[in-house]
Design a protein around this motif. Structure first.
Motif, PDB file in Angstrom:
ATOM      1  N   THR A 259       0.811  -1.283   0.016  1.00  0.00           N
ATOM      2  CA  THR A 259      -0.222   0.019   0.048  1.00  0.00           C
ATOM      3  C   THR A 259       0.887   1.390   0.009  1.00  0.00           C
ATOM      4  O   THR A 259       0.420   2.251  -0.290  1.00  0.00           O
ATOM      5  CB  THR A 259      -0.999  -0.100   1.166  1.00  0.00           C
ATOM      6  OG1 THR A 259      -0.236  -0.161   2.310  1.00  0.00           O
ATOM      7  CG2 THR A 259      -1.983  -1.026   1.077  1.00  0.00           C
ATOM      8  N   ARG A 262       0.899   2.963  -3.547  1.00  0.00           N
ATOM      9  CA  ARG A 262      -0.328   3.424  -4.332  1.00  0.00           C
ATOM     10  C   ARG A 262      -0.047   4.765  -5.111  1.00  0.00           C
ATOM     11  O   ARG A 262       0.608   5.743  -4.636  1.00  0.00           O
ATOM     12  CB  ARG A 262      -1.423   3.662  -3.210  1.00  0.00           C
ATOM     13  CG  ARG A 262      -2.741   3.988  -3.948  1.00  0.00           C
ATOM     14  CD  ARG A 262      -3.582   3.841  -2.739  1.00  0.00           C
ATOM     15  NE  ARG A 262      -4.969   4.590  -3.088  1.00  0.00           N
ATOM     16  CZ  ARG A 262      -5.940   4.485  -2.530  1.00  0.00           C
ATOM     17  NH1 ARG A 262      -5.929   4.062  -1.432  1.00  0.00           N
ATOM     18  NH2 ARG A 262      -7.250   4.674  -2.975  1.00  0.00           N
ATOM     19  N   GLY A 263      -0.213   4.601  -6.317  1.00  0.00           N
ATOM     20  CA  GLY A 263      -0.317   5.754  -7.413  1.00  0.00           C
ATOM     21  C   GLY A 263       1.101   5.682  -8.034  1.00  0.00           C
ATOM     22  O   GLY A 263       1.375   6.550  -8.941  1.00  0.00           O
ATOM     23  N   MET A 265       2.682   2.764  -9.065  1.00  0.00           N
ATOM     24  CA  MET A 265       2.975   1.217  -9.836  1.00  0.00           C
ATOM     25  C   MET A 265       2.923   1.592 -11.359  1.00  0.00           C
ATOM     26  O   MET A 265       2.292   2.376 -11.897  1.00  0.00           O
ATOM     27  CB  MET A 265       1.972   0.426  -9.257  1.00  0.00           C
ATOM     28  CG  MET A 265       2.190   0.032  -8.044  1.00  0.00           C
ATOM     29  SD  MET A 265       0.929  -1.092  -7.222  1.00  0.00           S
ATOM     30  CE  MET A 265       1.218  -1.095  -5.508  1.00  0.00           C
ATOM     31  N   SER A 302       4.234  -4.642  -9.691  1.00  0.00           N
ATOM     32  CA  SER A 302       4.998  -4.414  -8.400  1.00  0.00           C
ATOM     33  C   SER A 302       5.535  -5.839  -7.998  1.00  0.00           C
ATOM     34  O   SER A 302       5.438  -6.846  -8.736  1.00  0.00           O
ATOM     35  CB  SER A 302       4.045  -3.844  -7.304  1.00  0.00           C
ATOM     36  OG  SER A 302       4.838  -3.771  -6.085  1.00  0.00           O
ATOM     37  N   HIS A 323       0.710  -9.881  -3.753  1.00  0.00           N
ATOM     38  CA  HIS A 323       1.710  -8.730  -3.109  1.00  0.00           C
ATOM     39  C   HIS A 323       1.511  -8.430  -1.689  1.00  0.00           C
ATOM     40  O   HIS A 323       2.296  -7.354  -1.238  1.00  0.00           O
ATOM     41  CB  HIS A 323       1.139  -7.449  -3.825  1.00  0.00           C
ATOM     42  CG  HIS A 323       1.279  -7.586  -5.617  1.00  0.00           C
ATOM     43  ND1 HIS A 323       2.344  -7.675  -6.220  1.00  0.00           N
ATOM     44  CD2 HIS A 323       0.148  -7.582  -6.275  1.00  0.00           C
ATOM     45  CE1 HIS A 323       1.836  -7.574  -7.520  1.00  0.00           C
ATOM     46  NE2 HIS A 323       0.571  -7.721  -7.593  1.00  0.00           N
ATOM     47  N   TYR A 327      -3.389  -8.142  -1.115  1.00  0.00           N
ATOM     48  CA  TYR A 327      -3.705  -7.684  -2.522  1.00  0.00           C
ATOM     49  C   TYR A 327      -3.211  -8.815  -3.388  1.00  0.00           C
ATOM     50  O   TYR A 327      -1.976  -9.267  -3.469  1.00  0.00           O
ATOM     51  CB  TYR A 327      -2.910  -6.352  -2.706  1.00  0.00           C
ATOM     52  CG  TYR A 327      -3.574  -5.158  -1.941  1.00  0.00           C
ATOM     53  CD1 TYR A 327      -4.789  -4.450  -2.674  1.00  0.00           C
ATOM     54  CD2 TYR A 327      -3.221  -5.016  -0.650  1.00  0.00           C
ATOM     55  CE1 TYR A 327      -5.307  -3.488  -2.169  1.00  0.00           C
ATOM     56  CE2 TYR A 327      -3.815  -3.879   0.135  1.00  0.00           C
ATOM     57  CZ  TYR A 327      -4.849  -3.110  -0.678  1.00  0.00           C
ATOM     58  OH  TYR A 327      -5.640  -2.035  -0.139  1.00  0.00           O
ATOM     59  N   SER A 329      -2.701  -9.181  -8.079  1.00  0.00           N
ATOM     60  CA  SER A 329      -3.220  -8.684  -9.337  1.00  0.00           C
ATOM     61  C   SER A 329      -3.198  -9.898 -10.402  1.00  0.00           C
ATOM     62  O   SER A 329      -2.271 -10.853 -10.242  1.00  0.00           O
ATOM     63  CB  SER A 329      -1.737  -7.915  -9.974  1.00  0.00           C
ATOM     64  OG  SER A 329      -0.568  -8.399  -9.653  1.00  0.00           O
ATOM     65  N   LEU A 369      -6.997  -6.006 -10.375  1.00  0.00           N
ATOM     66  CA  LEU A 369      -6.352  -5.726  -9.064  1.00  0.00           C
ATOM     67  C   LEU A 369      -7.344  -5.944  -8.217  1.00  0.00           C
ATOM     68  O   LEU A 369      -8.240  -5.367  -8.119  1.00  0.00           O
ATOM     69  CB  LEU A 369      -5.754  -4.348  -8.821  1.00  0.00           C
ATOM     70  CG  LEU A 369      -4.958  -4.090  -7.729  1.00  0.00           C
ATOM     71  CD1 LEU A 369      -3.795  -5.090  -7.477  1.00  0.00           C
ATOM     72  CD2 LEU A 369      -4.508  -2.552  -7.503  1.00  0.00           C
ATOM     73  N   PRO A 378      -7.983  -0.163 -10.752  1.00  0.00           N
ATOM     74  CA  PRO A 378      -6.508  -0.028 -10.777  1.00  0.00           C
ATOM     75  C   PRO A 378      -6.056   1.226 -10.845  1.00  0.00           C
ATOM     76  O   PRO A 378      -4.684   1.776 -10.826  1.00  0.00           O
ATOM     77  CB  PRO A 378      -6.030  -0.783 -12.097  1.00  0.00           C
ATOM     78  CG  PRO A 378      -7.535  -1.622 -11.996  1.00  0.00           C
ATOM     79  CD  PRO A 378      -8.603  -0.775 -11.812  1.00  0.00           C
ATOM     80  N   TRP A 381      -3.972   3.511  -8.323  1.00  0.00           N
ATOM     81  CA  TRP A 381      -2.936   2.419  -7.986  1.00  0.00           C
ATOM     82  C   TRP A 381      -1.498   2.633  -8.889  1.00  0.00           C
ATOM     83  O   TRP A 381      -0.564   2.571  -8.590  1.00  0.00           O
ATOM     84  CB  TRP A 381      -3.051   1.017  -7.724  1.00  0.00           C
ATOM     85  CG  TRP A 381      -3.878   0.792  -6.512  1.00  0.00           C
ATOM     86  CD1 TRP A 381      -5.321   0.758  -6.691  1.00  0.00           C
ATOM     87  CD2 TRP A 381      -3.466   0.415  -5.210  1.00  0.00           C
ATOM     88  NE1 TRP A 381      -5.738   0.613  -5.302  1.00  0.00           N
ATOM     89  CE2 TRP A 381      -4.738   0.253  -4.353  1.00  0.00           C
ATOM     90  CE3 TRP A 381      -2.202   0.126  -4.639  1.00  0.00           C
ATOM     91  CZ2 TRP A 381      -4.532  -0.050  -3.066  1.00  0.00           C
ATOM     92  CZ3 TRP A 381      -2.289  -0.069  -3.198  1.00  0.00           C
ATOM     93  CH2 TRP A 381      -3.415  -0.358  -2.302  1.00  0.00           C
TER      94      TRP A 381
END
Length: 385
Positions: A259, A262-263, A265, A302, A323, A327, A329, A369, A378, A381
């Motif tokens: 986390t 976030r923003g 990746m 990630s 992850h 989380y 993906s 995600l 997504p 992220w």
């Protein structure tokens, strides 16, 4: 399989075989070894690299500032040249006007010469007639020494008459000669004025050529400076991207908290976004659909651990990464996969290549995600595009 199931990719129905695959993948996650160290570099080395990139960026920003100042000076010089060119254009226009005036004067003088020639011809005719009359009288006076004259009054009248005629003829001849001299002087002045204007035109045109050459040089200078500016700006962007990557690497060395990124990746692939996250649509779309080039690489957004890498009916080859912090993906419709279950991967590491995606009628990718069993958007992220 229904459209709703196709869109959700990982249905929440606990008794579906897809759910058991997903749960099995999660179990494999905990059976695998502890995460390996992904980089031999130490955090101190990465921090030094970041600081060096920052120094490079400041240096390029200084270069860019200097280029901007240089461009401003060139434009000031260009403006000065343009002003001088306008002045020269006005001077050329004035010279051309003067030449036109001289041309008209020459036409008038030519007309005067023609009239003078006509007057000269008439005068010549008059002189011829007068001489026809005067010459015999003159000869008679000389030969007889005025013996034929009866009185002095008559002789005086004869002499007065002859004298007057001679004066008239001489006046007319003198007048014609003066007109000729005046016209000649005027022609000389015209020629001198024409030569002077021609010299000025040569000088002005030479100055104009020099200014135009300077203008071309300044324009080339502007193009060169702008090319250097673009290069410097691109280099700054590359350095910024490198700093972002190094910061990510440094953060990844010091923490593995998903986390925290976030923003920041990276996108799973480079292509055209066909449909974004729209869970309220009918049918709902819980991920991203992308059209890609043939065999385009698909990469991890990630770091993570591969918990599923196999063919899933209707979705091609599917890779799922865990992850941490619940989380996941998911990468669907892969043509080939380069990772195996239990393998640890890093950010931007290739997972496989794009395969046929029916939604885009060609090579593509479906990406999701999820947090636990729930799809998340997504867009918030991934790095903004």
């Amino acid at each position: 399989m229904t459209n709703h199931q196709a869109t959700s990719m990982l249905p929440a129905v606990r008794h579906s075989w897809g759910f058991h695959i997903f749960c099995g993948a999660i179990m494999l996650l905990f059976l695998c070894a502890e995460p390996r160290e992904l980089h031999a570099e130490t955090p101190e080395n990465v921090q030094r690299s970041i600081e060096q990139r920052q120094r490079d960026m400041r240096a390029h920003e200084k270069i860019l500032k200097g280029l901007t100042e240089q461009e401003r000076r060139i434009f000031a010089n260009l403006q000065d040249v343009e002003t001088r060119l306008r002045t020269i254009a006005e001077e050329v226009e004035d010279l051309e006007s003067r030449l036109e005036h001289l041309r008209k004067e020459e036409e008038a003088r030519l007309q005067d010469n023609q009239e003078l020639d006509l007057a000269r011809s008439r005068t010549s005719e008059e002189l011829a007639r007068l001489l026809t009359v005067l010459w015999p009288v003159h000869l008679q006076g000389v030969e007889h020494n005025l013996e034929t004259l009866n009185t002095w009054d008559e002789a005086d009248r004869q002499f007065q008459w002859l004298s007057r005629i001679y004066e008239l003829v001489q006046d007319r001849i003198a007048q014609l000669r003066e007109q000729e001299r005046e016209l000649a002087r005027g022609q000389v002045l015209l020629e001198q004025a024409r030569e002077e204007i021609s010299r000025q035109m040569v000088r002005v045109n030479a100055g104009k050529d020099r200014l135009l050459q300077q203008k071309l040089e300044f324009l080339r200078g502007v193009q060169e400076v702008r090319a250097q500016q673009v290069s410097a700006e691109e280099r700054i962007q590359e350095i910024l991207q490198s700093i972002t990557e190094l910061n990510y690497q440094l953060q990844a060395m010091t923490t593995r908290t998903f986390t925290n990124f976030r923003g920041g990746m990276s996108w799973p692939a480079q292509g055209r976004l066909v449909e974004s996250y729209r869970p309220q649509a009918s049918p709902p779309h819980r991920g991203l659909s992308m059209a890609l080039s043939e065999n385009a690489p698909v990469r991890a957004i990630s770091w993570g651990k591969v918990v599923h890498s196999d063919v899933l009916r209707g979705y091609g080859h599917v890779v799922i990464l865990y992850h941490g912090e619940d989380y996941y993906s998911l990468y669907a419709f892969l043509n080939t996969s380069t990772v195996a279950v239990g393998q640890e991967v890093e950010k931007s590491e290739q997972l496989g290549n794009a395969g046929f995606y029916p939604k885009v009628d060609g090579p593509g990718l479906y990406f999701e995600l999820r947090f636990q069993q729930n799809p998340v958007n997504p867009d918030i992220w991934l790095v903004a595009q």
